[in-house]
Design a protein around this motif. Structure first.
Motif, mmCIF file in Angstrom:
data_model
loop_
_atom_site.group_PDB
_atom_site.id
_atom_site.type_symbol
_atom_site.label_atom_id
_atom_site.label_comp_id
_atom_site.label_asym_id
_atom_site.label_seq_id
_atom_site.Cartn_x
_atom_site.Cartn_y
_atom_site.Cartn_z
ATOM 1 N N ILE A 4 -2.036 2.729 -8.325
ATOM 2 C CA ILE A 4 -1.212 3.693 -9.058
ATOM 3 C C ILE A 4 -2.002 4.296 -10.219
ATOM 4 O O ILE A 4 -1.973 5.511 -10.443
ATOM 5 C CB ILE A 4 0.088 3.025 -9.576
ATOM 6 C CG1 ILE A 4 1.009 2.678 -8.404
ATOM 7 C CG2 ILE A 4 0.826 3.951 -10.551
ATOM 8 C CD1 ILE A 4 2.244 1.892 -8.805
ATOM 9 N N LYS A 5 -2.741 3.443 -10.938
ATOM 10 C CA LYS A 5 -3.538 3.926 -12.077
ATOM 11 C C LYS A 5 -4.704 4.797 -11.615
ATOM 12 O O LYS A 5 -5.084 5.754 -12.299
ATOM 13 C CB LYS A 5 -4.058 2.749 -12.894
ATOM 14 C CG LYS A 5 -2.997 2.011 -13.685
ATOM 15 C CD LYS A 5 -2.483 2.833 -14.860
ATOM 16 C CE LYS A 5 -3.500 2.895 -15.988
ATOM 17 N NZ LYS A 5 -2.958 3.646 -17.148
ATOM 18 N N GLU A 6 -5.302 4.453 -10.472
ATOM 19 C CA GLU A 6 -6.398 5.264 -9.944
ATOM 20 C C GLU A 6 -5.923 6.678 -9.624
ATOM 21 O O GLU A 6 -6.620 7.664 -9.885
ATOM 22 C CB GLU A 6 -6.972 4.611 -8.682
ATOM 23 C CG GLU A 6 -7.810 3.380 -8.955
ATOM 24 C CD GLU A 6 -8.233 2.674 -7.673
ATOM 25 O OE1 GLU A 6 -9.083 1.775 -7.756
ATOM 26 O OE2 GLU A 6 -7.697 3.009 -6.593
ATOM 27 N N GLU A 51 0.827 -1.204 0.000
ATOM 28 C CA GLU A 51 0.000 0.000 0.000
ATOM 29 C C GLU A 51 0.869 1.265 0.000
ATOM 30 O O GLU A 51 0.533 2.260 -0.657
ATOM 31 C CB GLU A 51 -0.920 -0.007 1.220
ATOM 32 C CG GLU A 51 -2.107 0.925 1.083
ATOM 33 C CD GLU A 51 -3.144 0.710 2.166
ATOM 34 O OE1 GLU A 51 -4.344 0.798 1.860
ATOM 35 O OE2 GLU A 51 -2.761 0.469 3.325
ATOM 36 N N HIS A 52 1.991 1.217 0.703
ATOM 37 C CA HIS A 52 2.900 2.368 0.699
ATOM 38 C C HIS A 52 3.451 2.619 -0.703
ATOM 39 O O HIS A 52 3.500 3.771 -1.165
ATOM 40 C CB HIS A 52 4.056 2.128 1.670
ATOM 41 C CG HIS A 52 5.083 3.220 1.669
ATOM 42 N ND1 HIS A 52 4.949 4.365 2.416
ATOM 43 C CD2 HIS A 52 6.254 3.342 0.982
ATOM 44 C CE1 HIS A 52 5.987 5.153 2.199
ATOM 45 N NE2 HIS A 52 6.803 4.544 1.337
ATOM 46 N N ILE A 53 3.856 1.566 -1.389
ATOM 47 C CA ILE A 53 4.374 1.709 -2.759
ATOM 48 C C ILE A 53 3.298 2.304 -3.667
ATOM 49 O O ILE A 53 3.557 3.212 -4.462
ATOM 50 C CB ILE A 53 4.835 0.345 -3.302
ATOM 51 C CG1 ILE A 53 6.056 -0.155 -2.529
ATOM 52 C CG2 ILE A 53 5.166 0.442 -4.794
ATOM 53 C CD1 ILE A 53 6.425 -1.594 -2.829
ATOM 54 N N ALA A 54 2.086 1.798 -3.534
ATOM 55 C CA ALA A 54 0.988 2.245 -4.399
ATOM 56 C C ALA A 54 0.600 3.697 -4.134
ATOM 57 O O ALA A 54 0.261 4.440 -5.063
ATOM 58 C CB ALA A 54 -0.225 1.341 -4.205
ATOM 59 N N ASN A 55 0.652 4.099 -2.880
ATOM 60 C CA ASN A 55 0.262 5.463 -2.520
ATOM 61 C C ASN A 55 1.370 6.480 -2.760
ATOM 62 O O ASN A 55 1.092 7.677 -2.900
ATOM 63 C CB ASN A 55 -0.158 5.524 -1.050
ATOM 64 C CG ASN A 55 -1.467 4.796 -0.799
ATOM 65 O OD1 ASN A 55 -2.271 4.608 -1.706
ATOM 66 N ND2 ASN A 55 -1.681 4.372 0.436
ATOM 67 N N HIS A 56 2.622 6.001 -2.806
ATOM 68 C CA HIS A 56 3.756 6.916 -2.966
ATOM 69 C C HIS A 56 4.735 6.381 -4.018
ATOM 70 O O HIS A 56 5.919 6.147 -3.713
ATOM 71 C CB HIS A 56 4.483 7.108 -1.636
ATOM 72 C CG HIS A 56 3.593 7.543 -0.521
ATOM 73 N ND1 HIS A 56 3.124 8.836 -0.394
ATOM 74 C CD2 HIS A 56 3.051 6.845 0.521
ATOM 75 C CE1 HIS A 56 2.359 8.922 0.679
ATOM 76 N NE2 HIS A 56 2.287 7.742 1.248
ATOM 77 N N PRO A 57 4.289 6.205 -5.270
ATOM 78 C CA PRO A 57 5.189 5.650 -6.289
ATOM 79 C C PRO A 57 6.370 6.546 -6.607
ATOM 80 O O PRO A 57 7.356 6.092 -7.193
ATOM 81 C CB PRO A 57 4.268 5.484 -7.510
ATOM 82 C CG PRO A 57 3.168 6.462 -7.296
ATOM 83 C CD PRO A 57 2.954 6.511 -5.816
ATOM 84 N N LYS A 79 2.037 4.548 -16.863
ATOM 85 C CA LYS A 79 2.148 3.331 -17.678
ATOM 86 C C LYS A 79 2.490 2.168 -16.751
ATOM 87 O O LYS A 79 3.631 1.995 -16.336
ATOM 88 C CB LYS A 79 3.208 3.506 -18.759
ATOM 89 C CG LYS A 79 2.836 4.556 -19.792
ATOM 90 C CD LYS A 79 3.795 4.576 -20.958
ATOM 91 C CE LYS A 79 3.433 3.516 -21.969
ATOM 92 N NZ LYS A 79 4.236 3.611 -23.206
ATOM 93 N N VAL A 80 1.476 1.407 -16.410
ATOM 94 C CA VAL A 80 1.611 0.273 -15.496
ATOM 95 C C VAL A 80 1.356 -1.007 -16.281
ATOM 96 O O VAL A 80 0.397 -1.092 -17.049
ATOM 97 C CB VAL A 80 0.607 0.385 -14.332
ATOM 98 C CG1 VAL A 80 0.708 -0.832 -13.424
ATOM 99 C CG2 VAL A 80 0.843 1.664 -13.539
ATOM 100 N N LEU A 81 2.193 -1.999 -16.071
ATOM 101 C CA LEU A 81 2.049 -3.255 -16.808
ATOM 102 C C LEU A 81 2.177 -4.439 -15.864
ATOM 103 O O LEU A 81 3.158 -4.560 -15.135
ATOM 104 C CB LEU A 81 3.117 -3.359 -17.905
ATOM 105 C CG LEU A 81 3.088 -4.645 -18.738
ATOM 106 C CD1 LEU A 81 1.820 -4.721 -19.576
ATOM 107 C CD2 LEU A 81 4.314 -4.732 -19.629
ATOM 108 N N PHE A 82 1.169 -5.307 -15.888
ATOM 109 C CA PHE A 82 1.251 -6.603 -15.202
ATOM 110 C C PHE A 82 1.602 -7.644 -16.253
ATOM 111 O O PHE A 82 0.936 -7.745 -17.289
ATOM 112 C CB PHE A 82 -0.080 -6.956 -14.540
ATOM 113 C CG PHE A 82 -0.127 -8.361 -14.001
ATOM 114 C CD1 PHE A 82 0.362 -8.655 -12.736
ATOM 115 C CD2 PHE A 82 -0.653 -9.394 -14.771
ATOM 116 C CE1 PHE A 82 0.318 -9.950 -12.240
ATOM 117 C CE2 PHE A 82 -0.693 -10.694 -14.282
ATOM 118 C CZ PHE A 82 -0.211 -10.968 -13.013
ATOM 119 N N VAL A 83 2.636 -8.434 -15.997
ATOM 120 C CA VAL A 83 3.047 -9.443 -16.980
ATOM 121 C C VAL A 83 3.586 -10.661 -16.239
ATOM 122 O O VAL A 83 4.370 -10.541 -15.296
ATOM 123 C CB VAL A 83 4.108 -8.870 -17.958
ATOM 124 C CG1 VAL A 83 5.355 -8.393 -17.216
ATOM 125 C CG2 VAL A 83 4.475 -9.886 -19.031
#
Length: 461
Positions: A183-185, A148-154, A191-195
């Motif tokens: 991150i997208k929200e 959550e920290h990574i997502a809120n503070h990229p 540019k976010v990619l899940f692979v």
């Protein structure tokens, strides 16, 4: 232009030395676009070309240029961060092998939104796998907090890369997808990619066939965050790992997010170059444990409510006690109850729950482990006389074996720390220290992890 003629002659010398196939991959898209003040500027498709030239073709390129342009010619590289956009041009002056170039960049970045970059595709994110749908308990609170920290503070360099490992079905994919969704929200332009690593391998293989490896690497280097799933699939795939290396370096240097899931920690990965494994350790590595009892109850209640099921505390307790392996197994049981209650038009009873559990949960008869078994198998592994373990000797091998017994007794028996100490003729505090010492070293020592696995295999079969 005279310099264009000279550059074309350079290309012919290079072609003759490296062959048609390698020439087409690395030099067919390179242009000499300026020559003044004895400085030749090459326009290359991406930074990766420059790194490749400086690392692999340095002597050949320099020799050809010297032969055609004369001695003392300086070489510069230009490339566009955004293909075709002159405002995004990067110039690298007077390079001397790419690993020395960190402080020699003069960059002008475009203010255009990230969507205006080169060809883009879907982020491959599943909107249902968000933080709001993720159940948190003691067994997963720390990795959830980090995610959550990574997502809120990229924008912050903390926890980069984030390496998450655990058994199949414990929620690793859900957690890293939640990072990408958040991150997208907060920034729809990101540019976010899940692979999955299998997808990455297939894309790499396709790029190899089409001789588009540099373009493949450059495309991934444009991401703001990449979520790599199932990293263990990279084992013994040296070509794919070589392609991942410059992608990792570029994103990490530019504070772009790198997130990995795996079924084991980095130190246990086989068939992957040490220099890549070392990079996985640059950020933070966290295990995602199997859900504990309280978390299993929480997950069951949440999944039941989402599917409109009214499960009694008795049934939730029954399932939570029976299914201990993964979140995926719990979801399967809830869906099994949901399907049968609709199909058979009957209420959900303890009998129905027991029936569903019997179909989905594999019953394993655990072999009983006792203190004597642990001492015997540990002594055999360390090639010691069991009597030596009970002595006052502080020899390294004996002390290691003694601590291993303390740890395994705590893990596999119902013995308390004082009881273990009494059996080993050691104080309670000594036992606690031994247990913690082994637990701490397991996180960083593959040798110790292998020792525990070998002793347990001998005991449990």
């Amino acid at each position: 232009m005279d310099y264009q003629i000279k550059w074309n002659r350079c290309l012919e010398k290079i072609r003759a030395n490296i062959g048609e196939d390698r020439f087409n991959v690395w030099f067919s898209k390179v242009r000499a676009h300026d020559f003044r003040d004895n400085k030749l500027a090459l326009l290359v498709p991406s930074r990766f070309y420059m790194e490749k030239f400086e690392d692999d073709f340095y002597n050949l390129l320099r020799g050809a240029i010297k032969a055609e342009f004369g001695p003392g010619v300086q070489l510069a590289y230009d490339y566009y961060v955004i293909n075709g956009d002159r405002d995004s041009k990067v110039t690298i002056q007077n390079p001397e092998h790419s690993h020395l170039l960190k402080n020699k960049l003069e960059q002008t970045f475009s203010n255009k939104p990230v969507e205006s970059r080169t060809q883009w595709t879907d982020s491959q994110l599943n909107s249902a796998l968000n933080f709001e749908n993720y159940c948190v308990g003691r067994s997963n609170k720390l990795p959830f907090t980090i995610a959550e920290h990574i997502a809120n503070h990229p924008e912050k360099p903390d926890f980069n890369p984030f390496f998450l490992y655990g058994n199949v079905g414990v929620g690793k994919t859900h957690l890293i997808q939640a990072i990408g969704i958040r991150i997208k929200e907060r920034n729809p332009r990101a540019k976010v990619l899940f692979v999955t690593m299998r997808q990455f391998q297939n894309l790499y293989a396709n790029a190899t066939i089409k001789k588009e490896i540099p373009d493949f690497i450059n495309w991934f280097q444009q991401m703001d965050a990449i979520l790599f799933d199932d990293l263990q699939e990279l084992s013994n795939k040296s070509g794919t790992a070589e392609a991942l290396f410059p992608i990792f370096n570029h994103l990490h240097q530019n504070n772009k997010k790198l997130i990995f899931t795996c079924d084991r920690p980095p130190m246990e990965l086989d068939g992957i170059a040490d220099r890549l494994i070392d990079r996985f350790k640059w950020g933070i590595t966290e295990p995602l444990e199997n859900p504990d009892y309280e978390l299993r109850r929480k997950i069951l209640s949440f999944k039941a409510r989402k599917n409109g099921l009214d499960l009694s505390d008795e049934i939730i307790d029954m399932i939570a006690m029976s299914s201990t392996n993964s979140v995926r197994e719990l979801e399967g049981i809830v869906m099994g109850l949901y399907t049968r209650s609709i199909t058979d038009n009957e209420p959900i009873t303890a009998a129905l729950a027991e029936k569903v559990i019997s179909h989905l949960v594999k019953k394993v008869e655990k072999k009983s482990v006792n203190f004597d078994m642990i001492v015997e198998n540990t002594a055999e592994f360390y090639r010691l006389n069991p009597d030596a373990i009970f002595s006052k000797s502080r020899l390294r091998d004996i002390a290691d074996a003694r601590q291993m017994i303390m740890y395994l007794c705590k893990k596999h028996t119902g013995l308390s720390s004082p009881a273990i100490g009494a059996k080993l003729n050691r104080k309670h505090a000594t036992v606690l220290h031994g247990i913690n010492a082994v637990a701490d070293r397991l996180e960083v020592s593959r040798e110790l992890s292998d020792a525990v696995a070998a002793i347990e295999k001998a005991m449990l079969g």
